[in-house]
Design an enzyme around this catalytic site. Structure first.
Site, mmCIF file in Angstrom:
data_model
loop_
_atom_site.group_PDB
_atom_site.id
_atom_site.type_symbol
_atom_site.label_atom_id
_atom_site.label_comp_id
_atom_site.label_asym_id
_atom_site.label_seq_id
_atom_site.Cartn_x
_atom_site.Cartn_y
_atom_site.Cartn_z
ATOM 1 N N THR A 199 53.826 157.861 88.812
ATOM 2 C CA THR A 199 53.790 157.167 90.099
ATOM 3 C C THR A 199 52.665 157.723 90.965
ATOM 4 O O THR A 199 52.320 158.895 90.875
ATOM 5 C CB THR A 199 55.142 157.298 90.844
ATOM 6 O OG1 THR A 199 55.059 156.619 92.087
ATOM 7 C CG2 THR A 199 55.508 158.752 91.081
ATOM 8 N N ARG A 200 52.092 156.828 91.783
ATOM 9 C CA ARG A 200 51.095 157.234 92.781
ATOM 10 C C ARG A 200 51.566 156.835 94.165
ATOM 11 O O ARG A 200 50.840 156.960 95.141
ATOM 12 C CB ARG A 200 49.727 156.607 92.491
ATOM 13 C CG ARG A 200 49.721 155.111 92.403
ATOM 14 C CD ARG A 200 48.317 154.540 92.339
ATOM 15 N NE ARG A 200 48.071 153.625 93.419
ATOM 16 C CZ ARG A 200 48.375 152.333 93.403
ATOM 17 N NH1 ARG A 200 48.967 151.817 92.335
ATOM 18 N NH2 ARG A 200 48.116 151.576 94.437
ATOM 19 N N HIS A 204 61.197 154.807 95.896
ATOM 20 C CA HIS A 204 62.300 154.240 96.655
ATOM 21 C C HIS A 204 63.447 153.941 95.690
ATOM 22 O O HIS A 204 63.429 154.372 94.538
ATOM 23 C CB HIS A 204 61.824 152.999 97.402
ATOM 24 C CG HIS A 204 60.694 153.266 98.351
ATOM 25 N ND1 HIS A 204 60.849 154.026 99.495
ATOM 26 C CD2 HIS A 204 59.373 152.917 98.306
ATOM 27 C CE1 HIS A 204 59.694 154.112 100.135
ATOM 28 N NE2 HIS A 204 58.777 153.454 99.431
ATOM 29 N N HIS A 207 62.689 152.422 92.202
ATOM 30 C CA HIS A 207 62.085 153.368 91.252
ATOM 31 C C HIS A 207 63.143 154.299 90.676
ATOM 32 O O HIS A 207 63.121 154.623 89.493
ATOM 33 C CB HIS A 207 60.991 154.183 91.947
ATOM 34 C CG HIS A 207 59.945 153.356 92.607
ATOM 35 N ND1 HIS A 207 59.886 153.185 93.973
ATOM 36 C CD2 HIS A 207 58.929 152.626 92.095
ATOM 37 C CE1 HIS A 207 58.864 152.404 94.276
ATOM 38 N NE2 HIS A 207 58.276 152.046 93.157
ATOM 39 N N ARG A 293 55.864 147.015 85.689
ATOM 40 C CA ARG A 293 55.056 145.842 86.026
ATOM 41 C C ARG A 293 53.725 146.276 86.640
ATOM 42 O O ARG A 293 53.680 147.120 87.516
ATOM 43 C CB ARG A 293 55.837 144.968 87.017
ATOM 44 C CG ARG A 293 55.169 143.654 87.358
ATOM 45 C CD ARG A 293 56.008 142.891 88.368
ATOM 46 N NE ARG A 293 55.458 141.577 88.652
ATOM 47 C CZ ARG A 293 54.470 141.352 89.505
ATOM 48 N NH1 ARG A 293 53.916 142.362 90.151
ATOM 49 N NH2 ARG A 293 54.030 140.131 89.707
#
Length: 572
Positions: A199-200, A204, A207, A293
Site C-alpha cells: 500500500t501507498r 481504511h 483494506h 484493483r
C-alpha cells in the site's frame, strides 16, 4: 555476483552487496580520490534495495544489454524475469569523464559514501521509447512518464555496486527490516505461509477486510508492507500513513500480523510494476501477494481515460505466475453493503442491495473541506490522524503565484493583495517579489534559461516552506517557462494550497508602461534574453485566475483574487 550464503524457503537466493567492515573502511579511504555522485532520493531508494537484496537477483544498476532486454521483453539479458529498469542516471557533464572501469563514490544528501559503483556501461538511452515500452504511454499525465522525461538525467550508468553502509533512516527504525531480517523473523516465528499487502495510501476498513479475508482463506500470516520511499505526487506523506497503519494494526488478531516498511521508489507502472512488486515480496520471504484493483495504477491520462484497465495488473501477474515463485491473491474492489452492515466484493452485491464506497479523491476533498468521513469507511482514530496533518483548506498554508511579462502589473497587485490579507488577519503573509528575490536570494544569478529556472525553483522552495508552516506566500516573478512553474506547483501542493494567477496584460501595453526602459534596451539588443522580446514567455495552460490589468485597477485585481481564494475554500 556476490550472493549471501543464506538460502531460505520461499525466497530463493538473496543478494547481499555489502562488503565486510575492513573492506568498507579501505573503500571509504579510496573514495576520497574518486569522482562522486550525489544521489537523488529515488536513487537512494533503488540503491538501498539493491544492497539489501530487495532487488535480487540484481547486483547493481542495469548494464546496457540488461536494460535493453528489460525494456523490450521484461527480462534480463540472461532471460531472468525482471520488469522494471533500475538505472543510475547522471548529467552529461558528470559523464564526460566516466569510462568503462571508472569507480564512482555514491553519496547521500549529507555526503556520506553509501556505495562504490564499478562502471561497466555508460550510454544515452531513448527515454521516449522507454516510456512507451515500460509504461505503455508517453503521456506526461502519467507520473512515471513525467519523471522519466522531465526529471531523469540523460546518461545511464550500469555496473556492479559495493555497499559500504546502508542509508541512514531516523524515522520508524523499529519498523525497518531488510529482506534477510524479515526472512529470519518469519522462520523464528514459524510463519511458513506469509501473504503480503502492498500500500501507498492510508488503510481504511475496506483494506483491512481485504487483508483479513486473504489471510483467512489461505490460513496464512499477514505482512503489511507499505511503501515509504517515493510514491505518486500528491499522496499523503509516509509519516502520517505509518501512524495510521499503527492504529489499524491493533485491529488485527494478535500474533497473526506484522508490519514492515519498504523503501521503494514506485514508478506507478501498473501491470509491470505489479510483477516487480511480487518479485520484491518474494525476496522478502513472502509466499503470497495480494493484487487488487488497479494495482500501482497512476489514474487517468490527459484524455481523461484510465491509463490501465482495473484488472490489467492481475492479468500480467497471472501470466508470469509459474516463474514468479510467489502466488498472487487477486481481489476485486470491496464495498460496504448497507443492508448487511459489512464489506463484500463488488461483484457479490445483489441488485436489491446498496453498495457504499468513497474514492481517495473524495476522502481528500472531505479532509480539505472539514467534512464528515463516515465510520463505515474508516476507524475514528485513523481519521483523526489524517486530520492532524491534513487540516481543511481554510487552516492550510497557501501560495499565490503570479506570472506574467515584465510591466504586466504583477508586483503592484501582489503588494495590494498582501496588504488586504494582512488586514484580514489569520495567517502570516510573506511577499516574494521577483526583484526582491533577485537582490536577496539570487544575486549571483544571470538571466540565462538555466539561471532563471534556478531562481524560480528557489522561490518555489521558500514558498513551500512558508506554506508548510501555515503561512501565505505571495510570489511575483516573471516565471516564463511552463515546466518550471509545474515543478513549483508540485513542490508546494505537497504541503498546502497553490493558486496560479496569470497577469495576462498584452506585450504592447507592458512595453508602453516601461518606466525603466528595459524593453527599449531589449529592442536595441543591449539587454539579451529579455522575456517577450528575445526570449519566449510560455503562457500558463490552466491557471486558477487570469487578470488583464488593462481593464481593472490593482485594488480590483486584488479583490478578485480574494474572492477566488474564498471560492476555493482557503478563507471563510
Amino acid at each position: 555476483m556476490s550472493e549471501s550464503h543464506l538460502i531460505e524457503p520461499h525466497g530463493g537466493k538473496l543478494m547481499d552487496l555489502f562488503v565486510g567492515e575492513d573492506k568498507a573502511e579501505a573503500l571509504k579511504k579510496e573514495a576520497v580520490d574518486l569522482p562522486s555522485w550525489d544521489l537523488t532520493d529515488r536513487q537512494i531508494c533503488d540503491l538501498e534495495l539493491l544492497l539489501t537484496g530487495g532487488f535480487s537477483p540484481l547486483d547493481g544498476f542495469l548494464r546496457k544489454a540488461d536494460y535493453d532486454s528489460v525494456v523490450e521483453t521484461m527480462r534480463l539479458a540472461d532471460g531472468t524475469l525482471w520488469p522494471m529498469p533500475v538505472m543510475l542516471d547522471v548529467s552529461r557533464e558528470f559523464a564526460e569523464d566516466v569510462t568503462t572501469g571508472t569507480r564512482i563514490a555514491l553519496r547521500d544528501g549529507e555526503g556520506v559514501v553509501i556505495a562504490i559503483l564499478n562502471v561497466e556501461d555508460a550510454w544515452e538511452a531513448d527515454r521516449e521509447k522507454e516510456a512507451e515500452k515500460v509504461f505503455g504511454t508517453t503521456d506526461n499525465a502519467h507520473p512515471g512518464v513525467a519523471h522519466l522525461l522531465e526529471n531523469t538525467q540523460p546518461v545511464y550508468l550500469g555496473g556492479r555496486v559495493e555497499g559500504l553502509e546502508a542509508p541512514t533512516h531516523y524515522d520508524f527504525k523499529h519498523l525497518r527490516e531488510t529482506p534477510k531480517e524479515l526472512r529470519e523473523r518469519f522462520a523464528k516465528s514459524g510463519w511458513n505461509k506469509v501473504v503480503a499487502f502492498q500500500t501507498r495510501n492510508p488503510m481504511h476498513r475496506a483494506h483491512q477486510e481485504i487483508t483479513l479475508r486473504a489471510a483467512r482463506q489461505l490460513e496464512a500470516n499477514l505482512l503489511i508492507h507499505p511503501v515509504v520511499g517515493m510514491t505518486k505526487p500528491g499522496d499523503i506523506d509516509h509519516y502520517t500513513r505509518v501512524r495510521c497503519y499503527e492504529h489499524i494494526l491493533r485491529r488485527y488478531p494478535e500474533q497473526t500480523t506484522h508490519m514492515s516498511l519498504l523503501p521503494l521508489a514506485m514508478r506507478m507502472g501498473g501491470p509491470r510494476e505489479a510483477v516487480w512488486h511480487a518479485i520484491i515480496r518474494k525476496n522478502h520471504g513472502c509466499t503470497h501477494f495480494i493484487v487488487g484493483r488497479d494495482h500501482a495504477g497512476p489514474g487517468k491520462g490527459s484524455d481523461g481515460e484510465d491509463l490501465y484497465g482495473p484488472y490489467d495488473a492481475q492479468e500480467m501477474v497471472k501470466e508470469y505466475a509459474e516463474e514468479l515463485g510467489i502466488e498472487m491473491v487477486p481481489f476485486q474492489m470491496m464495498v460496504y453493503v448497507k443492508e448487511r452492515a459489512e464489506y463484500a466484493p463488488i461483484d457479490e452485491v445483489g441488485e436489491d442491495e446498496t453498495a457504499l464506497k468513497l474514492s481517495g479523491t473524495e476522502v481528500r476533498r472531505r479532509l480539505q473541506e472539514g467534512l464528515d468521513i463516515p465510520e463505515w469507511f474508516s476507524y475514528p482514530e485513523v481519521v483523526e490522524e489524517l486530520r492532524k496533518t491534513h487540516p481543511p483548506k481554510h487552516k492550510q498554508g497557501l501560495t499565490v503565484f503570479f506570472t506574467g511579462l515584465s510591466g504586466s502589473g504583477k508586483s503592484t497587485i501582489a503588494n495590494a493583495l498582501m496588504v488586504k490579507l494582512m488586514e484580514q488577519g489569520g495567517r502570516r503573509v510573506t511577499l516574494l517579489d521577483g526583484d526582491l528575490v533577485r537582490k536577496h536570494l539570487s544575486s549571483e544569478l544571470g538571466f540565462s534559461k538555466e539561471h532563471r529556472d534556478i531562481n524560480i525553483r528557489r522561490i518555489g522552495y521558500v514558498a513551500s516552506e512558508i506554506t508548510k508552516n501555515g503561512g501565505v506566500a505571495i510570489c511575483a516573478p516573471i516565471a516564463p517557462y511552463r515546466q518550471t512553474r509545474r515543478e513549483v506547483r508540485a513542490m508546494v501542493e505537497e504541503v498546502g494550497g497553490f493558486v496560479e494567477v496569470h497577469v495576462a496584460t498584452p506585450l504592447e501595453v507592458c512595453e508602453a508602461r516601461d518606466r525603466k526602459g528595459l524593453y527599449a534596451k531589449a529592442r536595441k539588443g543591449i539587454i539579451k534574453e529579455f522575456t517577450g522580446i528575445s526570449d519566449p514567455y510560455e503562457e500558463p495552460e490552466n491557471p486558477e485566475l487570469v487578470i488583464d490589468t488593462q481593464d481593472c485597477s490593482p485594488e480590483e485585481a486584488a479583490n478578485r483574487i480574494l474572492l477566488k481564494l474564498e471560492h476555493l475554500g482557503y478563507f471563510r
